[in-house]
Design a protein around this motif. Structure first.
Motif, short mmCIF file in Angstrom:
data_model
loop_
_atom_site.label_atom_id
_atom_site.label_comp_id
_atom_site.label_asym_id
_atom_site.label_seq_id
_atom_site.Cartn_x
_atom_site.Cartn_y
_atom_site.Cartn_z
N GLU A 284 0.84 -1.20 0.00
CA GLU A 284 0.00 0.00 0.00
C GLU A 284 0.88 1.25 0.00
O GLU A 284 1.92 1.29 0.64
CB GLU A 284 -0.88 0.01 1.25
CG GLU A 284 -1.86 -1.13 1.32
CD GLU A 284 -3.24 -0.78 0.83
OE1 GLU A 284 -3.51 0.41 0.57
OE2 GLU A 284 -4.04 -1.70 0.70
N LYS A 285 0.47 2.24 -0.75
CA LYS A 285 1.12 3.56 -0.83
C LYS A 285 2.42 3.56 -1.62
O LYS A 285 3.04 4.61 -1.77
CB LYS A 285 1.37 4.17 0.56
CG LYS A 285 0.16 4.20 1.45
CD LYS A 285 -0.77 5.31 1.08
CE LYS A 285 -1.88 5.37 2.12
NZ LYS A 285 -3.07 5.97 1.65
N ARG B 76 2.00 0.41 -6.82
CA ARG B 76 0.62 0.10 -6.40
C ARG B 76 -0.31 1.29 -6.69
O ARG B 76 -1.42 1.11 -7.19
CB ARG B 76 0.61 -0.24 -4.91
CG ARG B 76 -0.74 -0.43 -4.27
CD ARG B 76 -1.33 -1.81 -4.57
NE ARG B 76 -2.55 -2.05 -3.86
CZ ARG B 76 -2.66 -2.82 -2.79
NH1 ARG B 76 -1.60 -3.41 -2.29
NH2 ARG B 76 -3.81 -3.01 -2.22
N GLU C 143 -3.52 1.24 -9.14
CA GLU C 143 -4.84 1.65 -8.65
C GLU C 143 -5.40 2.81 -9.46
O GLU C 143 -6.61 2.87 -9.72
CB GLU C 143 -4.75 2.01 -7.16
CG GLU C 143 -4.55 0.79 -6.28
CD GLU C 143 -4.32 1.13 -4.82
OE1 GLU C 143 -4.07 2.31 -4.50
OE2 GLU C 143 -4.37 0.20 -4.01
#
Length: 165
Positions: free
Chosen positions: A101-102, A106, A110
């Motif tokens: 995540e972040k 990614r 997204e």
């Protein structure tokens, strides 16, 4: 997904119904390249065809020759199904830190998935008839897949999100 409203971009707002499928296809090709892994490859496609009497017959015409509809399960929200699958279901496992995540990779995946969803929302209203497809096959299909079938007017659409290893 990112909090950015991809539908607010002029390209999404101004795209015609004829242009949107090609725009989705280009974004899906990019996601395939972005999410390629050491031991797998993604196959993301959007196809459509005439209804041919009923949804099952129309979908069978879109599937590879050794495949057929096994089950069409109605979905209450096609955007939720796509949002749940892209990109998370298809994120490569290695190297794991890249896809955390972040992390930039990614976030890029997204964002592109958000762009796909915004374009598909232009193509299909949220209330359109839609189903999750289970495929019966005599040959290899995909190791993991999410197939969405949408009926809009006299056309049937198949969004295939698959992973081969």
């Amino acid at each position: 997904m990112t909090a950015f409203d991809w539908a607010a971009l002029q390209a999404a707002r101004d795209a015609t119904a004829d242009e949107i499928p090609e725009m989705v296809d280009r974004a899906l090709r990019f996601l395939e390249d972005l999410l390629v892994g050491v031991n797998h490859v993604g196959t993301f496609t959007l196809t459509s065809g005439p209804l041919l009497g009923d949804v099952t017959t129309g979908v069978n015409a879109l599937l590879p020759k050794d495949c057929a509809v096994s089950r069409l399960a109605p979905v209450s929200s096609w955007p939720a199904l796509v949002d749940a699958a892209l990109p998370g279901l298809f994120l490569p496992g290695e190297p794991a830190y890249v896809w955390a995540e972040k992390m930039p990779a990614r976030q890029l995946a997204e964002a592109v998935a958000g762009w796909v969803l915004a374009l598909l929302r232009r193509l299909w209203p949220g209330s359109v008839q839609s189903w999750e497809l289970t495929v019966d096959t005599r040959q290899w299909y995909e190791g993991v897949y999410v197939d969405l079938v949408v009926r809009r007017d006299d056309r049937v659409w198949l969004l295939h999100l698959g992973l081969s290893d």
